[in-house]
Design an enzyme around this catalytic site. Sequence first.
Site, PDB file in Angstrom:
ATOM      1  N   LYS A  22     -49.956 -12.771  12.730  1.00 55.84           N
ATOM      2  CA  LYS A  22     -50.533 -14.079  13.094  1.00 55.84           C
ATOM      3  C   LYS A  22     -49.268 -14.742  14.233  1.00 55.84           C
ATOM      4  O   LYS A  22     -49.952 -15.202  15.087  1.00 55.84           O
ATOM      5  CB  LYS A  22     -50.881 -14.674  11.999  1.00 55.84           C
ATOM      6  CG  LYS A  22     -51.002 -16.351  12.133  1.00 55.84           C
ATOM      7  CD  LYS A  22     -51.280 -16.889  10.738  1.00 55.84           C
ATOM      8  CE  LYS A  22     -50.215 -17.645  10.301  1.00 55.84           C
ATOM      9  NZ  LYS A  22     -49.851 -18.838  11.009  1.00 55.84           N
ATOM     10  N   ASN A  23     -48.290 -14.994  13.547  1.00 56.73           N
ATOM     11  CA  ASN A  23     -47.236 -15.878  14.356  1.00 56.73           C
ATOM     12  C   ASN A  23     -47.054 -15.304  15.770  1.00 56.73           C
ATOM     13  O   ASN A  23     -46.342 -16.048  16.505  1.00 56.73           O
ATOM     14  CB  ASN A  23     -46.353 -16.493  13.454  1.00 56.73           C
ATOM     15  CG  ASN A  23     -46.733 -17.453  12.205  1.00 56.73           C
ATOM     16  OD1 ASN A  23     -47.794 -17.776  12.353  1.00 56.73           O
ATOM     17  ND2 ASN A  23     -45.783 -17.437  11.212  1.00 56.73           N
ATOM     18  N   ARG A  92     -51.224 -25.316  14.241  1.00 54.77           N
ATOM     19  CA  ARG A  92     -49.822 -25.656  14.841  1.00 54.77           C
ATOM     20  C   ARG A  92     -49.608 -24.875  16.385  1.00 54.77           C
ATOM     21  O   ARG A  92     -49.244 -25.684  17.308  1.00 54.77           O
ATOM     22  CB  ARG A  92     -48.846 -25.084  13.887  1.00 54.77           C
ATOM     23  CG  ARG A  92     -47.425 -25.390  14.357  1.00 54.77           C
ATOM     24  CD  ARG A  92     -46.886 -26.335  13.956  1.00 54.77           C
ATOM     25  NE  ARG A  92     -45.416 -26.734  14.166  1.00 54.77           N
ATOM     26  CZ  ARG A  92     -44.869 -28.021  14.445  1.00 54.77           C
ATOM     27  NH1 ARG A  92     -45.649 -29.186  14.134  1.00 54.77           N
ATOM     28  NH2 ARG A  92     -43.516 -27.906  14.487  1.00 54.77           N
ATOM     29  N   CYS A 116     -50.664 -26.291   8.635  1.00 55.52           N
ATOM     30  CA  CYS A 116     -50.483 -26.635   7.238  1.00 55.52           C
ATOM     31  C   CYS A 116     -49.679 -27.690   7.021  1.00 55.52           C
ATOM     32  O   CYS A 116     -48.703 -27.804   7.652  1.00 55.52           O
ATOM     33  CB  CYS A 116     -50.089 -25.325   6.390  1.00 55.52           C
ATOM     34  SG  CYS A 116     -51.121 -24.051   6.564  1.00 55.52           S
ATOM     35  N   ARG A 121     -42.914 -31.478   9.965  1.00 53.83           N
ATOM     36  CA  ARG A 121     -42.970 -30.567  11.150  1.00 53.83           C
ATOM     37  C   ARG A 121     -42.872 -31.393  12.623  1.00 53.83           C
ATOM     38  O   ARG A 121     -43.924 -31.319  13.216  1.00 53.83           O
ATOM     39  CB  ARG A 121     -44.112 -29.717  10.815  1.00 53.83           C
ATOM     40  CG  ARG A 121     -44.451 -28.995   9.728  1.00 53.83           C
ATOM     41  CD  ARG A 121     -45.564 -28.091   9.601  1.00 53.83           C
ATOM     42  NE  ARG A 121     -45.328 -26.783  10.454  1.00 53.83           N
ATOM     43  CZ  ARG A 121     -46.159 -25.840  10.304  1.00 53.83           C
ATOM     44  NH1 ARG A 121     -47.428 -25.970  10.029  1.00 53.83           N
ATOM     45  NH2 ARG A 121     -45.857 -24.689  10.605  1.00 53.83           N
ATOM     46  N   ILE A 123     -41.807 -32.245  16.542  1.00 50.41           N
ATOM     47  CA  ILE A 123     -41.741 -31.153  17.724  1.00 50.41           C
ATOM     48  C   ILE A 123     -40.622 -31.890  18.710  1.00 50.41           C
ATOM     49  O   ILE A 123     -40.652 -31.497  19.773  1.00 50.41           O
ATOM     50  CB  ILE A 123     -43.107 -31.321  18.474  1.00 50.41           C
ATOM     51  CG1 ILE A 123     -43.733 -32.564  18.931  1.00 50.41           C
ATOM     52  CG2 ILE A 123     -44.318 -30.612  17.538  1.00 50.41           C
ATOM     53  CD1 ILE A 123     -44.781 -32.232  20.092  1.00 50.41           C
ATOM     54  N   ASP A 124     -39.805 -32.630  18.126  1.00 50.55           N
ATOM     55  CA  ASP A 124     -38.662 -33.225  18.935  1.00 50.55           C
ATOM     56  C   ASP A 124     -37.815 -32.130  19.717  1.00 50.55           C
ATOM     57  O   ASP A 124     -37.454 -32.578  20.605  1.00 50.55           O
ATOM     58  CB  ASP A 124     -37.898 -34.136  18.227  1.00 50.55           C
ATOM     59  CG  ASP A 124     -37.462 -33.322  16.756  1.00 50.55           C
ATOM     60  OD1 ASP A 124     -38.047 -32.836  16.127  1.00 50.55           O
ATOM     61  OD2 ASP A 124     -35.995 -33.243  16.723  1.00 50.55           O
ATOM     62  N   ASP A 304     -42.096 -18.335   4.493  1.00 53.42           N
ATOM     63  CA  ASP A 304     -43.368 -17.904   4.662  1.00 53.42           C
ATOM     64  C   ASP A 304     -43.583 -16.926   3.264  1.00 53.42           C
ATOM     65  O   ASP A 304     -44.706 -16.606   2.858  1.00 53.42           O
ATOM     66  CB  ASP A 304     -44.018 -17.178   5.650  1.00 53.42           C
ATOM     67  CG  ASP A 304     -43.838 -18.213   7.125  1.00 53.42           C
ATOM     68  OD1 ASP A 304     -44.015 -19.481   6.500  1.00 53.42           O
ATOM     69  OD2 ASP A 304     -44.005 -17.804   8.042  1.00 53.42           O
ATOM     70  N   ILE A 326     -36.439 -24.944   4.501  1.00 52.44           N
ATOM     71  CA  ILE A 326     -37.220 -25.293   5.864  1.00 52.44           C
ATOM     72  C   ILE A 326     -38.074 -26.303   5.773  1.00 52.44           C
ATOM     73  O   ILE A 326     -38.305 -27.228   6.566  1.00 52.44           O
ATOM     74  CB  ILE A 326     -37.712 -23.852   6.209  1.00 52.44           C
ATOM     75  CG1 ILE A 326     -36.892 -22.751   6.221  1.00 52.44           C
ATOM     76  CG2 ILE A 326     -38.153 -24.155   7.688  1.00 52.44           C
ATOM     77  CD1 ILE A 326     -35.642 -22.429   7.123  1.00 52.44           C
ATOM     78  N   ARG A 396     -57.284 -18.190   7.636  1.00 49.46           N
ATOM     79  CA  ARG A 396     -56.689 -18.613   8.907  1.00 49.46           C
ATOM     80  C   ARG A 396     -55.519 -17.452   9.308  1.00 49.46           C
ATOM     81  O   ARG A 396     -55.278 -17.213  10.532  1.00 49.46           O
ATOM     82  CB  ARG A 396     -55.775 -20.029   8.809  1.00 49.46           C
ATOM     83  CG  ARG A 396     -56.917 -21.037   9.001  1.00 49.46           C
ATOM     84  CD  ARG A 396     -55.929 -22.377   8.697  1.00 49.46           C
ATOM     85  NE  ARG A 396     -55.027 -22.278   9.816  1.00 49.46           N
ATOM     86  CZ  ARG A 396     -54.319 -23.181   9.958  1.00 49.46           C
ATOM     87  NH1 ARG A 396     -54.304 -24.460   9.117  1.00 49.46           N
ATOM     88  NH2 ARG A 396     -53.331 -23.279  10.941  1.00 49.46           N
TER      89      ARG A 396
END
Length: 417
Positions: A22-23, A92, A116, A121, A123-124, A304, A326, A396
């Site tokens: 998926k990722n 995401r 999720c 989370r 995005i800087d 994960d 994380i 998903r």
Amino acid sequence: MNKIIIEGNNILSGEISISGAKNSAVALVPASLLSDDIVEIDNIPNITDIDALNEILKYLGAKVKRDGSLMTIDSTNIKNKEIPESISSKLRASYYFMSSLLGKFKHVEMYFPGGCSIGARPIDQTLKGFRALGATVIEEGNKFIIDAEELVGGNVTLDVPSVGATINTILASVKAKGRTVINNAAKEPEIVNVATFLNQMGANIKGAGTSKIIINGVEKLGKCYSEVIPDRIEAGTYIVAGALAGDKLKISNIIPEHVGALLSKLKEIGVDMEVGEDYVVVSKTDNLKPVRIKTLGYPGFATDLQQIITPLLATCNGKSVLEETIYENRFQNVPYLNDMGANIEINGRKIFINGPTTFKGATVKATDLRAGACLVIAGLAAEGKTTITNVEYVLRGYENIIEKLTNVGAKLKMEEE
Ligand code: EPU
């Protein structure tokens, strides 16, 4: 909304073949629009996150064809349009369109991505990468307007080795003028997959898989055929299911090195396993030992797989400790595991898992993707019936989960709520 109903305590044996990651796939699909020709990507998993990305590609004017796991994308005529928040907030990975559109058109307008809710989370770091290439970023509420007259290679040292920021900086810089260096880059296998894909199109990326990635910009990217790597998190999920309920359950089509940290912990716990070149055979084992786990970026223990391994730790004889470094909010599975008979205490970023537990069926809720998968595997090992609501999250990221588990002897079905 759908629910999954499991009649637990059945032995799992036979073979589960792992799908494309998926990722990786969720990055390759948006990255394809950087090509000035037609791109073929094989081993694309059939999951709803990919459907959402397809919707975006089509909205931008790309021609997309899917034939089994092969996806052919022709984005030669796409238009640079603002992606509606109603689509980008679904996942995401929609923010890989931010960098791909920026790399292609030097201008993009997009909303904060979805995903999720397992932590803040931000995005800087992605924006830091864009700025290093000379782009300006204007934030209007949760909308970002990113613009560059010209993208010029630069140096960026990420504050944290973020997977998303590493991939976004690569995507924005492949067609930039000159050389870009990403220091403190994330080292996940999915990043290597993205770099390989872009290099097959004609990009010049070196060092992916290490903490220093060098991108020499090229003017054009062309045709290519590429493949998605096997999903190490799906693999880990079924390996843990095998450790809880398997009798020589074979998990095939994997790269064992990608689940190295998990396999090493399973050995420490005492799980009966055979590791082959591209498979693992795993069986339920008695008298498992408790263990300490701390999540880290690759090659450390993947966040994960943290929720996924928790039900197994609950069956160990004694107290296990699991520390999540994380995400701030990735223990939402714990109250539901406790409803199923576990004894787990949450204390800040740590959980204390007091085993051994015999799981009992209950009605529980998937709060996010991996929490849902965790409850599925706990349900497989539980006595009696488990009902998991809100399973859209699970769909998903897990291709054909019902079929894959049914084929190895699990008794489960999906129904509309
Ligand atoms: N972070 C920042 N600033 C940023 C980006 C990240 O502070 O700009 C922080 C995050 O808050 C987090 C850490 O850095 O604490 C790591 O985040 P990262 O950016 O690496 O995660 P991501 O790219 O958003 C991907 C996967 C996640 C997986 C992480 C870590 C995708 C679509 N998602 O997320 O997958 O947990 O990497 O490996 O690739 C999942 O599949 O269930 C999932 C959540």
